[in-house]
Motif scaffolding. Structure first.
Motif, PDB file in Angstrom:
ATOM      1  N   SER B  60       0.826  -1.205   0.000  1.00  0.00           N
ATOM      2  CA  SER B  60       0.000   0.000   0.000  1.00  0.00           C
ATOM      3  C   SER B  60       0.859   1.253   0.000  1.00  0.00           C
ATOM      4  O   SER B  60       0.524   2.247  -0.643  1.00  0.00           O
ATOM      5  CB  SER B  60      -0.920   0.013   1.215  1.00  0.00           C
ATOM      6  OG  SER B  60      -1.836  -1.040   1.125  1.00  0.00           O
ATOM      7  N   LYS B  64       0.656   4.256  -2.640  1.00  0.00           N
ATOM      8  CA  LYS B  64       0.399   5.638  -2.223  1.00  0.00           C
ATOM      9  C   LYS B  64       1.519   6.571  -2.676  1.00  0.00           C
ATOM     10  O   LYS B  64       1.275   7.744  -2.938  1.00  0.00           O
ATOM     11  CB  LYS B  64       0.188   5.706  -0.717  1.00  0.00           C
ATOM     12  CG  LYS B  64      -1.094   4.972  -0.326  1.00  0.00           C
ATOM     13  CD  LYS B  64      -1.704   5.481   0.936  1.00  0.00           C
ATOM     14  CE  LYS B  64      -3.040   4.798   1.184  1.00  0.00           C
ATOM     15  NZ  LYS B  64      -2.905   3.407   1.643  1.00  0.00           N
ATOM     16  N   GLY B  68       1.192   9.749  -5.573  1.00  0.00           N
ATOM     17  CA  GLY B  68       1.521  11.130  -5.212  1.00  0.00           C
ATOM     18  C   GLY B  68       1.036  11.533  -3.835  1.00  0.00           C
ATOM     19  O   GLY B  68       1.124  12.697  -3.458  1.00  0.00           O
ATOM     20  N   ILE B  69       0.514  10.573  -3.062  1.00  0.00           N
ATOM     21  CA  ILE B  69      -0.026  10.900  -1.742  1.00  0.00           C
ATOM     22  C   ILE B  69       1.085  10.979  -0.704  1.00  0.00           C
ATOM     23  O   ILE B  69       1.111  11.875   0.124  1.00  0.00           O
ATOM     24  CB  ILE B  69      -1.084   9.851  -1.334  1.00  0.00           C
ATOM     25  CG1 ILE B  69      -2.292   9.969  -2.269  1.00  0.00           C
ATOM     26  CG2 ILE B  69      -1.500  10.012   0.116  1.00  0.00           C
ATOM     27  CD1 ILE B  69      -3.212   8.778  -2.234  1.00  0.00           C
ATOM     28  N   LEU B  70       2.003  10.032  -0.772  1.00  0.00           N
ATOM     29  CA  LEU B  70       3.111  10.019   0.170  1.00  0.00           C
ATOM     30  C   LEU B  70       4.395  10.436  -0.535  1.00  0.00           C
ATOM     31  O   LEU B  70       4.581  10.164  -1.715  1.00  0.00           O
ATOM     32  CB  LEU B  70       3.307   8.617   0.761  1.00  0.00           C
ATOM     33  CG  LEU B  70       2.153   8.028   1.565  1.00  0.00           C
ATOM     34  CD1 LEU B  70       2.557   6.672   2.120  1.00  0.00           C
ATOM     35  CD2 LEU B  70       1.756   8.954   2.696  1.00  0.00           C
ATOM     36  N   ARG B  71       5.260  11.078   0.227  1.00  0.00           N
ATOM     37  CA  ARG B  71       6.551  11.460  -0.335  1.00  0.00           C
ATOM     38  C   ARG B  71       7.575  10.399   0.023  1.00  0.00           C
ATOM     39  O   ARG B  71       7.722  10.054   1.195  1.00  0.00           O
ATOM     40  CB  ARG B  71       6.992  12.812   0.237  1.00  0.00           C
ATOM     41  CG  ARG B  71       8.197  13.350  -0.509  1.00  0.00           C
ATOM     42  CD  ARG B  71       8.438  14.778  -0.159  1.00  0.00           C
ATOM     43  NE  ARG B  71       9.048  14.886   1.149  1.00  0.00           N
ATOM     44  CZ  ARG B  71       9.671  15.989   1.572  1.00  0.00           C
ATOM     45  NH1 ARG B  71       9.711  17.051   0.798  1.00  0.00           N
ATOM     46  NH2 ARG B  71      10.198  16.031   2.762  1.00  0.00           N
ATOM     47  N   PHE B  85       4.804  13.023  -6.310  1.00  0.00           N
ATOM     48  CA  PHE B  85       4.574  13.932  -5.182  1.00  0.00           C
ATOM     49  C   PHE B  85       4.827  15.385  -5.578  1.00  0.00           C
ATOM     50  O   PHE B  85       4.079  16.284  -5.194  1.00  0.00           O
ATOM     51  CB  PHE B  85       5.447  13.565  -3.973  1.00  0.00           C
ATOM     52  CG  PHE B  85       5.085  14.347  -2.733  1.00  0.00           C
ATOM     53  CD1 PHE B  85       4.058  13.916  -1.902  1.00  0.00           C
ATOM     54  CD2 PHE B  85       5.747  15.532  -2.422  1.00  0.00           C
ATOM     55  CE1 PHE B  85       3.697  14.651  -0.776  1.00  0.00           C
ATOM     56  CE2 PHE B  85       5.384  16.270  -1.292  1.00  0.00           C
ATOM     57  CZ  PHE B  85       4.368  15.823  -0.473  1.00  0.00           C
ATOM     58  N   ARG B  88       2.033  16.757  -8.032  1.00  0.00           N
ATOM     59  CA  ARG B  88       0.846  16.013  -7.598  1.00  0.00           C
ATOM     60  C   ARG B  88      -0.410  16.337  -8.416  1.00  0.00           C
ATOM     61  O   ARG B  88      -1.078  15.441  -8.923  1.00  0.00           O
ATOM     62  CB  ARG B  88       0.565  16.262  -6.109  1.00  0.00           C
ATOM     63  CG  ARG B  88      -0.550  15.400  -5.546  1.00  0.00           C
ATOM     64  CD  ARG B  88      -0.868  15.744  -4.109  1.00  0.00           C
ATOM     65  NE  ARG B  88      -1.428  17.064  -3.974  1.00  0.00           N
ATOM     66  CZ  ARG B  88      -2.720  17.350  -4.117  1.00  0.00           C
ATOM     67  NH1 ARG B  88      -3.577  16.387  -4.388  1.00  0.00           N
ATOM     68  NH2 ARG B  88      -3.149  18.580  -3.991  1.00  0.00           N
ATOM     69  N   ILE B  89      -0.747  17.626  -8.542  1.00  0.00           N
ATOM     70  CA  ILE B  89      -2.034  17.974  -9.165  1.00  0.00           C
ATOM     71  C   ILE B  89      -2.097  17.499 -10.613  1.00  0.00           C
ATOM     72  O   ILE B  89      -3.088  16.896 -11.041  1.00  0.00           O
ATOM     73  CB  ILE B  89      -2.305  19.483  -9.030  1.00  0.00           C
ATOM     74  CG1 ILE B  89      -2.519  19.800  -7.536  1.00  0.00           C
ATOM     75  CG2 ILE B  89      -3.529  19.905  -9.846  1.00  0.00           C
ATOM     76  CD1 ILE B  89      -2.834  21.237  -7.229  1.00  0.00           C
ATOM     77  N   VAL B  92      -2.243  13.411 -10.440  1.00  0.00           N
ATOM     78  CA  VAL B  92      -3.464  12.704 -10.034  1.00  0.00           C
ATOM     79  C   VAL B  92      -4.605  12.901 -11.030  1.00  0.00           C
ATOM     80  O   VAL B  92      -5.544  12.104 -11.049  1.00  0.00           O
ATOM     81  CB  VAL B  92      -3.929  13.103  -8.605  1.00  0.00           C
ATOM     82  CG1 VAL B  92      -2.915  12.656  -7.576  1.00  0.00           C
ATOM     83  CG2 VAL B  92      -4.206  14.586  -8.504  1.00  0.00           C
ATOM     84  N   ALA B  93      -4.515  13.925 -11.875  1.00  0.00           N
ATOM     85  CA  ALA B  93      -5.550  14.122 -12.891  1.00  0.00           C
ATOM     86  C   ALA B  93      -5.488  13.014 -13.945  1.00  0.00           C
ATOM     87  O   ALA B  93      -6.458  12.773 -14.659  1.00  0.00           O
ATOM     88  CB  ALA B  93      -5.387  15.486 -13.552  1.00  0.00           C
ATOM     89  N   ALA B  97      -7.472   5.649  -8.810  1.00  0.00           N
ATOM     90  CA  ALA B  97      -7.058   4.760  -7.738  1.00  0.00           C
ATOM     91  C   ALA B  97      -8.248   4.358  -6.887  1.00  0.00           C
ATOM     92  O   ALA B  97      -9.167   5.134  -6.679  1.00  0.00           O
ATOM     93  CB  ALA B  97      -5.989   5.420  -6.865  1.00  0.00           C
TER      94      ALA B  97
END
Lengths: 275, 321
Positions: B60, B64, B68-71, B85, B88-89, B92-93, B97
């Motif tokens: 997991s 993540k 781009g959620i976790l660095r 990361f 990110r913006i 994630v576009a 997930a």
């Protein structure tokens, strides 16, 4: 327009969802009615019996201040956004970071929608009760009076809008604290202690001693009730009213800058555990 | 050029350690936990990769970081030229997930309202959105739940809605973190069928984690086994999954030697073989045994994921500190 689309959609969705909780609004209104009525009676007794004291505000002003404070209670930042707290607790904060939006603006807009949707029915009910029903019942002396004049009313609307932004910016600082500490219990207990006293919710700031007035007006919490209310009453008018608005803008920008700085740090240290 | 490149990925968590006793509460101690030590792999467009490993292996965490959620603490991730990361913006576009244990739909809203909200969040063109949504609704059989609030859905319905929600912006990459957790058999089959179709027909790159070996068998062409924060194996599924043949004889079990079958257990009237289906198929193996001996019962089994993982640990255990 396309840039703002997610944020507008989030505001509308949250606003609509919050308006569904009608029973909560009625319950909150009832509590605020009793509390407001109690305070009005206490102030009336004070003003009747301490005739020799120098009162910086008239009784009618204090009563209107009290009802406004009760009506706008839900616009004050009493704690973090429960959705953020839940997201942090369950790890659903992952999904907040998965959206192609600026997380600060995203949470800010949702907090503003949450607060204003909660406040709208409560304020309407309070207005109906204190400004319409009380005079009809012959209790004119205890009622919520109209604003000083049209100019003050216009400035009040402006100040009210700034109060929402300032409240949301402060809520964001609480949200960040929740995200960093993973619990909302500590900060949600601490924050109201400052808000209730320094915003004027408990006692109008104008009733505090004269020597402390400049400091009370300048501190950030004044913009979360006291400044809009003083503008409404006309005790802050002309240049002083604009100075009050400027203070609200100043503290909002300060909180937003602090929050934006904080969120970058919190998010780069984010840890999502357990699956 | 690979679509996803992961090199030397590491992630260290800091966790608070509490000593027993009251006075010790005053002293806070921190311990570093290496969730990922050194993970490297790359993925081509259109690949379907399965990620397996026990709880806490780092599956997991990897997803993540890729989302781009976790660095990451160290290492490099590049996905279609983006560093997740840092960009990110933009990143994630272009990905979708599903985190099986969390919900991305709005609890109080009907499913369709949640979908509409996602349309605005991802700024999808309304006509394009309607087409994608209708296709997903048909493929995942969501017609009947669209008007229901999410809180009223069954787990199977919710998971199908979650998967649709992750794909409304038609991302070329999909991360699925335990998408079949807790689902009943028909729902699992529906999810597998859909993911396979998505991968084949739309060329969507899929990376999924699971504890269900059947997910992997049905879906993944390639499997990465992760353990102790490292890649223990990166190969095709067939190599990973051997079969077991359990034979009960009418009398004491004879000693049998067949090429491609390895004797694991020999107890009284029963024997257990491990066999590689690419060397000798189950029918041939069964025929060989039944031809020479009186057999009471024969069962072909697939070892549980725990066994496969355990074997890999055993194999790679020596490399661990």
């Amino acid at each position: 327009m396309n840039i703002l689309r997610p944020y507008l959609a989030a505001f509308a969705a949250r606003f609509k969802t919050m308006l569904q909780y009608r029973a909560a609004a009625v319950a909150g209104f009832t509590t605020q009615c009793w509390w407001g009525g109690l305070k009005v009676m206490v102030y009336t007794a004070f003003y009747r019996h301490s005739v020799h004291a120098h009162a910086p505000m008239t009784l009618a002003q204090v009563i209107t201040y009290t009802w406004l404070g009760q009506a706008l209670l839900a616009l004050q930042p009493w704690g973090g956004d429960p959705e953020v707290a839940a997201a942090v607790r369950t790890g659903a904060v992952s999904y907040d970071r998965l959206r192609p939006v600026d997380t600060y603006t995203w949470w800010f807009i949702r907090a503003a929608a949450w607060m204003s949707a909660r406040a709208l029915p409560r304020a309407a009910l309070m207005f109906a009760a204190a400004a319409v029903l009380l005079p009809l019942a012959g209790l004119d002396a205890w009622s919520w009076r109209a604003p000083a004049d049209a100019t003050q009313a216009g400035l009040f609307v402006l100040s009210l809008a700034l109060m929402i932004l300032l409240g949301a910016a402060f809520t964001m600082l609480i949200n960040l604290c929740i995200t960093a500490t993973l619990t909302d219990r500590g900060i949600n207990t601490l924050a109201p202690a400052f808000v209730i006293l320094l915003s004027g919710n408990l006692i109008p700031l104008g009733l505090f001693p004269d020597w402390i007035q400049p400091a009370l007006i300048a501190q950030p919490f004044a913009g979360m009730l006291d400044i809009p209310t003083r503008i409404y009453l006309g005790t802050l008018s002309g240049g002083a009213a604009w100075a009050g608005l400027a203070l609200q803008v100043f503290w909002t920008l300060t909180f937003v800058m602090l929050g934006r700085k904080g969120i970058a740090g919190v998010m780069s240290r984010l840890e999502v555990q357990g699956g | 050029m690979s679509q996803i490149v992961v090199e030397g990925l590491a992630k260290t968590y800091r966790i608070a350690e509490r000593q027993p006793g009251l006075l010790r509460l005053l002293r806070r101690r921190w311990r570093e936990v290496e969730a990922l030590k050194d993970v490297s792999f790359s993925l081509q467009r259109g690949e379907l990769l399965g990620f397996i490993g026990p709880n806490g292996a780092g599956k997991s965490t990897t997803i993540k970081i890729l989302s781009g959620i976790l660095r990451p603490t160290a290492g490099r991730v590049v996905i279609e030229g983006r560093v997740p990361f840092d960009n990110r913006i933009a990143h994630v576009a272009r990905i979708g997930a599903v985190f099986g244990q969390r919900s991305q739909l709005w609890w109080d809203l009907p499913v369709i309202d949640g979908f509409d909200l996602l349309r605005d969040i991802y700024r999808v063109e309304p006509t394009v959105y309607r087409q994608t949504r209708d296709e997903l609704v048909a493929m995942l059989r969501l017609e009947r739940v669209l008007d229901q609030p999410v809180r009223q859905l069954s787990l199977g319905q919710r998971m199908r809605a979650e998967i649709a929600a992750a794909l409304l912006h038609a991302p070329p990459i999909l991360f699925l973190d335990e998408p079949t957790i807790g689902l009943d058999a028909p729902s699992k089959l529906a999810v597998r069928e859909f993911v396979k179709k998505l991968n084949r027909e739309r060329d969507v790159t899929v990376l999924l984690t699971t504890h269900d070996m059947h997910d992997i068998e049905a879906l993944a062409q390639r499997v990465i086994v992760i353990g102790h924060g490292r890649v223990l194996a990166d190969q095709s599924f067939d190599v990973l999954a051997d079969r077991r043949l359990l034979v009960d004889f009418t009398d004491d079990a004879p000693v049998i030697a067949i090429e491609g079958a390895q004797l694991l257990r020999h107890e009284g009237r029963s024997v257990e073989f491990s066999f590689d289906p690419r060397v000798i198929g189950a029918p041939a193996l069964i025929a060989r045994i039944a031809a020479d001996h009186a057999v009471e019962d024969i069962r072909v089994e697939q070892p549980a994921i725990e066994e496969v993982i355990a074997r890999f640990y055993h194999l790679h255990g020596a490399t661990e500190a």
